[in-house]
Design a protein around this motif. Structure first.
Motif, PDB file in Angstrom:
ATOM      1  N   UNK A  11       0.853  -1.186   0.000  1.00  0.00           N
ATOM      2  CA  UNK A  11       0.000   0.000   0.000  1.00  0.00           C
ATOM      3  C   UNK A  11       0.886   1.233   0.000  1.00  0.00           C
ATOM      4  N   UNK A  12       0.519   2.273  -0.756  1.00  0.00           N
ATOM      5  CA  UNK A  12       1.337   3.491  -0.730  1.00  0.00           C
ATOM      6  C   UNK A  12       1.267   4.143   0.647  1.00  0.00           C
ATOM      7  N   UNK A  13       2.382   4.660   1.095  1.00  0.00           N
ATOM      8  CA  UNK A  13       2.455   5.300   2.397  1.00  0.00           C
ATOM      9  C   UNK A  13       2.152   6.779   2.214  1.00  0.00           C
ATOM     10  N   UNK A  14       1.162   7.322   2.970  1.00  0.00           N
ATOM     11  CA  UNK A  14       0.867   8.748   2.818  1.00  0.00           C
ATOM     12  C   UNK A  14       2.027   9.605   3.305  1.00  0.00           C
ATOM     13  N   UNK A  15       2.146  10.766   2.696  1.00  0.00           N
ATOM     14  CA  UNK A  15       3.214  11.685   3.086  1.00  0.00           C
ATOM     15  C   UNK A  15       2.957  12.199   4.496  1.00  0.00           C
ATOM     16  N   UNK A  16       3.990  12.384   5.291  1.00  0.00           N
ATOM     17  CA  UNK A  16       3.786  12.882   6.651  1.00  0.00           C
ATOM     18  C   UNK A  16       3.343  14.345   6.627  1.00  0.00           C
ATOM     19  N   UNK A  17       2.671  14.754   7.691  1.00  0.00           N
ATOM     20  CA  UNK A  17       2.253  16.147   7.825  1.00  0.00           C
ATOM     21  C   UNK A  17       0.835  16.355   7.329  1.00  0.00           C
ATOM     22  N   UNK A  18       0.306  17.548   7.568  1.00  0.00           N
ATOM     23  CA  UNK A  18      -1.069  17.826   7.154  1.00  0.00           C
ATOM     24  C   UNK A  18      -1.176  17.903   5.635  1.00  0.00           C
ATOM     25  N   UNK A  19      -2.253  17.387   5.143  1.00  0.00           N
ATOM     26  CA  UNK A  19      -2.485  17.442   3.700  1.00  0.00           C
ATOM     27  C   UNK A  19      -3.704  18.303   3.433  1.00  0.00           C
ATOM     28  N   UNK A  20      -3.654  19.032   2.386  1.00  0.00           N
ATOM     29  CA  UNK A  20      -4.789  19.889   2.012  1.00  0.00           C
ATOM     30  C   UNK A  20      -5.856  19.030   1.368  1.00  0.00           C
ATOM     31  N   UNK A  21      -7.120  19.366   1.610  1.00  0.00           N
ATOM     32  CA  UNK A  21      -8.172  18.606   0.960  1.00  0.00           C
ATOM     33  C   UNK A  21      -8.119  18.847  -0.549  1.00  0.00           C
ATOM     34  N   UNK A  22      -8.606  17.897  -1.329  1.00  0.00           N
ATOM     35  CA  UNK A  22      -8.586  18.097  -2.775  1.00  0.00           C
ATOM     36  C   UNK A  22      -9.427  19.307  -3.150  1.00  0.00           C
ATOM     37  N   UNK A  23      -9.088  19.981  -4.227  1.00  0.00           N
ATOM     38  CA  UNK A  23      -9.846  21.165  -4.600  1.00  0.00           C
ATOM     39  C   UNK A  23     -11.291  20.824  -4.926  1.00  0.00           C
ATOM     40  N   UNK A  24     -12.146  21.772  -4.670  1.00  0.00           N
ATOM     41  CA  UNK A  24     -13.564  21.585  -4.932  1.00  0.00           C
ATOM     42  C   UNK A  24     -13.811  21.488  -6.423  1.00  0.00           C
ATOM     43  N   UNK A  25     -14.806  20.733  -6.804  1.00  0.00           N
ATOM     44  CA  UNK A  25     -15.178  20.624  -8.202  1.00  0.00           C
ATOM     45  C   UNK A  25     -16.030  21.809  -8.645  1.00  0.00           C
ATOM     46  N   UNK A  26     -16.397  22.631  -7.685  1.00  0.00           N
ATOM     47  CA  UNK A  26     -17.249  23.771  -8.006  1.00  0.00           C
ATOM     48  C   UNK A  26     -16.406  24.926  -8.522  1.00  0.00           C
ATOM     49  N   UNK A  27     -16.937  25.641  -9.479  1.00  0.00           N
ATOM     50  CA  UNK A  27     -16.204  26.747 -10.068  1.00  0.00           C
ATOM     51  C   UNK A  27     -16.253  27.978  -9.182  1.00  0.00           C
ATOM     52  N   UNK A  28     -15.380  28.894  -9.467  1.00  0.00           N
ATOM     53  CA  UNK A  28     -15.332  30.145  -8.720  1.00  0.00           C
ATOM     54  C   UNK A  28     -16.639  30.919  -8.881  1.00  0.00           C
ATOM     55  N   UNK A  29     -17.221  30.875 -10.086  1.00  0.00           N
ATOM     56  CA  UNK A  29     -18.477  31.586 -10.331  1.00  0.00           C
ATOM     57  C   UNK A  29     -19.612  31.015  -9.484  1.00  0.00           C
ATOM     58  N   UNK A  30     -19.674  29.700  -9.378  1.00  0.00           N
ATOM     59  CA  UNK A  30     -20.715  29.065  -8.566  1.00  0.00           C
ATOM     60  C   UNK A  30     -20.559  29.436  -7.096  1.00  0.00           C
ATOM     61  N   UNK A  31     -19.330  29.448  -6.616  1.00  0.00           N
ATOM     62  CA  UNK A  31     -19.092  29.801  -5.219  1.00  0.00           C
ATOM     63  C   UNK A  31     -19.417  31.270  -4.962  1.00  0.00           C
ATOM     64  N   UNK A  32     -19.109  32.136  -5.927  1.00  0.00           N
ATOM     65  CA  UNK A  32     -19.449  33.557  -5.788  1.00  0.00           C
ATOM     66  C   UNK A  32     -20.964  33.749  -5.790  1.00  0.00           C
ATOM     67  N   UNK A  33     -21.666  32.987  -6.630  1.00  0.00           N
ATOM     68  CA  UNK A  33     -23.134  33.070  -6.668  1.00  0.00           C
ATOM     69  C   UNK A  33     -23.728  32.584  -5.341  1.00  0.00           C
ATOM     70  N   UNK A  34     -23.149  31.549  -4.771  1.00  0.00           N
ATOM     71  CA  UNK A  34     -23.627  31.044  -3.478  1.00  0.00           C
ATOM     72  C   UNK A  34     -23.419  32.084  -2.394  1.00  0.00           C
ATOM     73  N   UNK A  35     -22.268  32.746  -2.413  1.00  0.00           N
ATOM     74  CA  UNK A  35     -21.988  33.784  -1.421  1.00  0.00           C
ATOM     75  C   UNK A  35     -22.949  34.960  -1.581  1.00  0.00           C
TER      76      UNK A  35
END
Length: 124
Positions: A11-35
């Motif tokens: 099994x691949x060993x995960x890299x040590x330390x905090x990992x960032x969540x994968x980027x959202x599939x939502x576009x910047x325009x959709x997020x701006x509209x939600x805001x």
């Protein structure tokens, strides 16, 4: 030699330390509209509070704005920090939904709307 014994790939060993969540599939325009929607909701209703829902394996981070009447709306946001910043900018309190839960007025409003919809569909 046993029949069913085989070497499994390592099994691949995960890299040590905090990992960032994968980027959202939502576009910047959709997020701006939600805001923009959330901002309009907060400005047009009295007693609005923000309830921030954590990211799950199925959905991104979401925030629920609940008015004093119990009316509510839910939208996806970039992160919990962004949701807290939006609430601060709008001057409304923000809570972690996983910690404090949801107010009863939200459930009452949802139940009332469901009863009205059922009555309308039944033709009463």
């Amino acid at each position: 030699m046993p029949l069913f014994r085989r070497r499994r790939p390592a099994m691949p060993v995960p890299a040590p330390g905090p990992t960032a969540p994968p980027p959202s599939r939502r576009s910047t325009e959709e997020l701006a509209a939600a805001e923009a929607h959330l901002s309009e909701f907060a400005r047009s209703r009295a007693g609005v509070e923000a309830y921030i829902e954590p990211r799950t394996s199925v959905t991104d981070t979401t925030v629920v704005f609940i008015a004093a009447s119990g009316e509510w709306t839910r939208r996806r946001v970039r992160s919990p920090q962004q949701a807290h910043a939006l609430a601060r900018a709008l001057g409304i309190p923000a809570y972690d939904a996983g910690v404090v839960g949801y107010p009863q007025r939200m459930r009452d409003w949802t139940r009332k709307r469901a009863e009205e919809d059922k009555r309308r569909l039944d033709g009463v």
